[in-house]
Design an enzyme around this catalytic site. Structure first.
Site, mmCIF file in Angstrom:
data_model
loop_
_atom_site.group_PDB
_atom_site.id
_atom_site.type_symbol
_atom_site.label_atom_id
_atom_site.label_comp_id
_atom_site.label_asym_id
_atom_site.label_seq_id
_atom_site.Cartn_x
_atom_site.Cartn_y
_atom_site.Cartn_z
ATOM 1 N N ASN A 132 0.903 -1.229 0.165
ATOM 2 C CA ASN A 132 0.106 -0.076 0.000
ATOM 3 C C ASN A 132 0.857 1.274 0.010
ATOM 4 O O ASN A 132 0.391 2.178 -0.624
ATOM 5 C CB ASN A 132 -0.985 -0.059 1.432
ATOM 6 C CG ASN A 132 -2.054 -1.081 1.132
ATOM 7 O OD1 ASN A 132 -2.323 -1.470 0.056
ATOM 8 N ND2 ASN A 132 -2.558 -1.339 2.137
ATOM 9 N N GLU A 238 -8.185 -0.350 5.752
ATOM 10 C CA GLU A 238 -7.643 0.860 5.007
ATOM 11 C C GLU A 238 -6.567 0.422 4.192
ATOM 12 O O GLU A 238 -5.632 -0.167 4.579
ATOM 13 C CB GLU A 238 -7.437 2.006 5.895
ATOM 14 C CG GLU A 238 -8.390 2.674 6.753
ATOM 15 C CD GLU A 238 -9.740 3.106 6.063
ATOM 16 O OE1 GLU A 238 -9.435 3.157 4.748
ATOM 17 O OE2 GLU A 238 -10.754 3.242 6.640
ATOM 18 N N CYS A 239 -6.497 1.274 2.996
ATOM 19 C CA CYS A 239 -5.472 0.982 1.813
ATOM 20 C C CYS A 239 -4.196 1.702 2.172
ATOM 21 O O CYS A 239 -3.083 1.753 1.593
ATOM 22 C CB CYS A 239 -5.762 1.057 0.683
ATOM 23 S SG CYS A 239 -6.106 2.869 0.328
ATOM 24 N N GLY A 240 -4.592 2.659 3.330
ATOM 25 C CA GLY A 240 -3.275 3.589 3.499
ATOM 26 C C GLY A 240 -3.643 5.037 3.320
ATOM 27 O O GLY A 240 -2.760 5.791 3.832
ATOM 28 N N LEU A 241 -4.463 5.179 2.256
ATOM 29 C CA LEU A 241 -4.567 6.842 1.738
ATOM 30 C C LEU A 241 -5.162 7.534 3.109
ATOM 31 O O LEU A 241 -4.896 8.609 3.051
ATOM 32 C CB LEU A 241 -5.507 6.601 0.566
ATOM 33 C CG LEU A 241 -5.050 6.256 -0.607
ATOM 34 C CD1 LEU A 241 -6.275 6.499 -1.754
ATOM 35 C CD2 LEU A 241 -3.714 6.866 -0.870
#
Length: 244
Positions: A132, A238-241
């Site tokens: 990610n 979450e994907c990190g964004l």
């Protein structure tokens, strides 16, 4: 409502930022999604950007924000592993809504990443987080810098997961203002908006997908699963964004 100095807010810890924005967030909670967008455009600094994963309900926020600011840059971080249906959905919405689409990708191609690191998404939470960081976080940071973004709109909703359940309308993230116009919308309101404006869910909605990301870390919903469990093997939401 008050005006805010981004540099001063960035000098504060997260708790201080939240405290400084508490009063205005209380006021923003009483506004409609459209009014929140209009307030942000009037009171927060430009440049303005809108991010989208072009997921299941992406058409809502894309339509809502671009109706008010048609030329806003729409940031897509393309991992190269999206579903074919997602790429088709992107093309359809970009054409229908006349989006100012700005696509950002990792500096290494998917093939090069696999040669160098293997399949990171099969390497537990640590591997997923590295994946990610390379494919989502770094391209998004580069997008904000390239486009000069200081106010970032996104379509997160509290109902989507536990990690989003207490998010405010307005916060500071990655050094910029982040505003979530539809944060308090439920699935019924999403459906009503799509229907009212002749918009569609992502094509995979009809096949049982509640949330759509990359092909290798997205699962079709099965009875007994939460929406969170359909992404990243249930290891994280979450994907990190939208973290940090």
């Amino acid at each position: 409502m008050a005006e805010f100095n981004l540099a001063e807010l960035n000098a504060l810890p997260k708790s201080g930022q939240a405290l400084s924005l508490a009063v205005v967030n209380g006021q923003l909670e009483t506004l409609s999604a459209e009014q929140r967008v209009e307030w942000a455009l009037e009171h927060l600094p430009g440049e303005f950007v809108l991010s989208s994963s072009f997921g299941i309900q992406a058409a809502v926020c894309l339509h809502l924000v671009t109706r008010i600011k048609p030329d806003i840059p729409v940031i897509l971080t393309d991992t190269g592993y999206l579903f074919p249906e997602t790429y088709q959905f992107i093309d359809q919405l970009a054409d229908k809504l006349k989006l100012n689409l700005q696509v950002f990708r990792a500096e290494q191609s998917p093939a090069w990443q696999e040669a160098r690191y293997g399949k990171l998404w099969e390497q537990g939470v640590e591997g997923i987080e590295k994946y990610n960081q390379i494919n989502k976080v770094e391209p998004m940071n580069r997008a904000l810098e390239t486009l000069g973004g200081q106010t970032w709109f996104a379509g997160l909703r509290r109902e989507q997961s536990g990690s989003r359940a207490h998010l405010p309308v307005l916060a500071v993230q990655r050094g910029v203002f982040k505003i979530l116009p539809i944060i308090d919308w439920d699935n019924r309101k999403i459906y009503q908006y799509l229907t009212e404006h002749g918009l569609s869910y992502h094509p995979l909605w009809e096949q049982g997908y509640l949330s759509v990301g990359d092909t290798h870390t997205t699962q079709k919903w099965e009875p007994g699963m939460s929406e969170e469990e359909t992404r990243f093997f249930g290891l994280k939401r979450e994907c990190g964004l939208h973290e940090g």
